[in-house]
Design an enzyme around this catalytic site. Structure first.
Site: not given
Length: 518
Positions: A60, A67, A90, A203, A292
């Site tokens: 891969y 994807g 991309h 990535n 306060r």
């Protein structure tokens, strides 16, 4: 600064970067250098990728698609085209340009992951990314495009596009031009991508992380200004400092609360205004919550920030990529690119930002209300009715606070699936980071208006003198903004106050009296 800072700038290796180093490169253009250890690890990981690329078995990211297309085995003759295509396709961002400091932080953090030796890029690819930083070349990155899962894919793709000599950048002088022209002018050859390199460049969680680091540094400074503003308002409203006593704070030992209360005690020390109403004639039992409880709110914001800084520190020590190259040469897919840890922290910070601003606005409103300001003129006007004083400055605060409440709505719960349901849960961390940056700008403006208003109120308490520290803040402001008087154009005065909060001038004025504030 870290020991890796100095005359040589920032040394980038497998070791985690510090917050100071990220800020130095992002905002101060500190030069970067890859360490010898980084180059050795990059080369070793690249050798593993080259060996795997030569095998017939699909791996891969090396010899497959990405994807939802990861099932396709890519033949050797198409693998360079695959890496080029993923960067081009991309780089699909849209909208306004992202700020230069964010892009530079993102580039540095991507470089650090490459230097870890887990991405498998060529050494020249990492060296070219460092060269772009050192030349002041900033790729054009757009507001929209990242879902914060598989990292910040679109923003990082626009950075990677510049590495290969495509897309648009801004040069060191801020001129927008084609990347190929800017690289040629800087004598930087564009990168020719090899196996896995396109994916390795895009990535990562670097955009989210860069914005978290920058936001954390800004918010830590702003929380000191929140204490300064609170001290000035407590003083101007004839409030009591007894509630800030250390023995009372120790009953609830939150560290942020203790730090905030200590700041308030230091800022109010020696105040003639405070002394003027300590006697038996004072019938005030207790102050409103916005006075306060300021250490409790500003302190809780500090503790939330400390959590976010811890998350960022862990991420600075991470190598975010998919797949990753392991020391034994395996290339393994993983889910470390998911932005949830950062997205949650970014969303979390937006809540105290809104709340600190909300409390600041309430104190401002109290100073302008004749029924609650204990003797101050209505709206701090010179001639109420003829003059409006700071009436509409508070409107501006209220408008900002309303916006901050909307920005505090979390982005990280709004996942939208993508990539044909392969990426069926995304973090939206980039969106969380973008809205946090807007929120911090809003908080800066709200605090500036409170300080501007409180300074006017303190002047109107004359002849009583404020504490030396708050008086120093008023004096620093008065170098740019005039004292109380008839109405005048208020927007420029607000802008001056915003700048003095943002650049640290007012904090520095206080600290010349108190010493360092926490």
């Amino acid at each position: 600064m870290s020991s890796l800072m100095g005359d040589k700038g920032v040394q980038v290796g497998p070791e985690p970067l510090t917050f100071d180093q990220v800020v130095a490169v992002a905002r101060e253009d500190a030069p970067v250098t890859l360490t010898e250890r980084a180059l050795e690890r990059i080369a070793a990981a690249r050798a593993h990728v080259e060996e795997l690329s030569a095998r017939p078995t699909p791996v891969y990211g090396v010899s497959t698609g990405f994807g939802a297309l990861a099932t396709r085995h890519i033949p050797p003759e198409l693998r360079r085209q695959l890496q080029l295509n993923i960067v081009r396709s991309h780089a699909a961002g849209s909208g306004p340009e992202v700020e230069r400091e964010v892009v530079r932080a993102m580039m540095l953090l991507r470089l650090r992951t490459l230097a870890s030796g887990h991405s498998g890029v060529q050494p020249v690819t990492a060296q070219t990314l460092a060269a772009l930083l050192n030349a002041g070349i900033t790729p054009i990155v757009h507001e929209y495009g990242s879902l914060g899962c598989s990292g910040d894919l679109a923003p990082l793709s626009h950075v990677a596009l510049a590495l290969i000599g495509e897309g648009e950048v801004r040069d060191a002088a801020g001129r927008r031009k084609p990347a190929a022209q800017a690289l040629a002018e800087a004598d930087i050859p564009p990168v020719t991508l090899g196996a896995k390199e396109g994916l390795a460049l895009i990535n990562g969680t670097d955009g989210m992380l860069g914005m978290l680091v920058l936001a954390a540094c800004d918010l830590r400074r702003l929380l000191v200004c929140a204490d300064i503003a609170a001290a000035m308002s407590v003083e101007a409203l004839l409030g009591t400092d007894r509630v800030f006593a250390a023995e009372l704070q120790q009953l609830r030992p939150h560290p942020g609360q203790a730090a905030s209360a200590a700041n308030l005690r230091a800022l109010l020390a020696g105040s003639a205004i405070m002394e003027s109403h300590r006697g038996p004639d004072c019938t005030r039992v207790q102050d409103a919550y916005s006075l306060r409880c300021s250490p409790q709110v500003n302190g809780a914001a500090r503790d939330t920030l400390a959590h976010a800084e811890q998350v960022a520190s862990r991420e600075l020590a991470s190598a975010i990529d998919n797949p990753v190259v392991l020391p034994d040469g395996r290339v393994e897919s993983n889910g470390n690119f998911h932005g949830a840890p950062l997205a949650y922290a970014l969303d979390f910070l937006a809540i105290p930002v809104a709340d600190v601003a909300s409390m600041s606005e309430r104190r401002t409103d109290r100073m302008l209300d004749r029924a609650r300001s204990h003797g101050l003129p209505a709206f701090l006007a010179d001639d109420p009715g003829v003059d409006s004083g700071h009436m509409i400055a508070q409107y501006t605060q209220a408008a900002i606070v309303s916006e901050l409440k909307r920005l505090a709505v979390p982005a990280s719960v709004d996942s939208l699936p993508s990539s044909a349901m392969q990426e069926d849960h995304v973090s939206m961390g980039w969106s969380a980071a973008r809205k946090l940056r807007r929120a911090l700008d809003g908080l800066t403006r709200v605090l500036a208006i409170e300080i501007l208003t409180a300074a006017r109120a303190l002047d109107l308490r004359a002849p009583l003198r404020p504490a030396p520290a708050t008086a120093a803040v008023v004096a620093a402001l008065r170098e740019h903004v005039g004292p109380p008087g008839p109405d005048r154009h208020l927007a420029p005065e607000i802008d001056h106050a915003v700048r003095l909060v943002r650049d640290g001038t007012l904090r520095a004025a206080a600290e010349r009296v108190t010493g360092p504030l926490a």
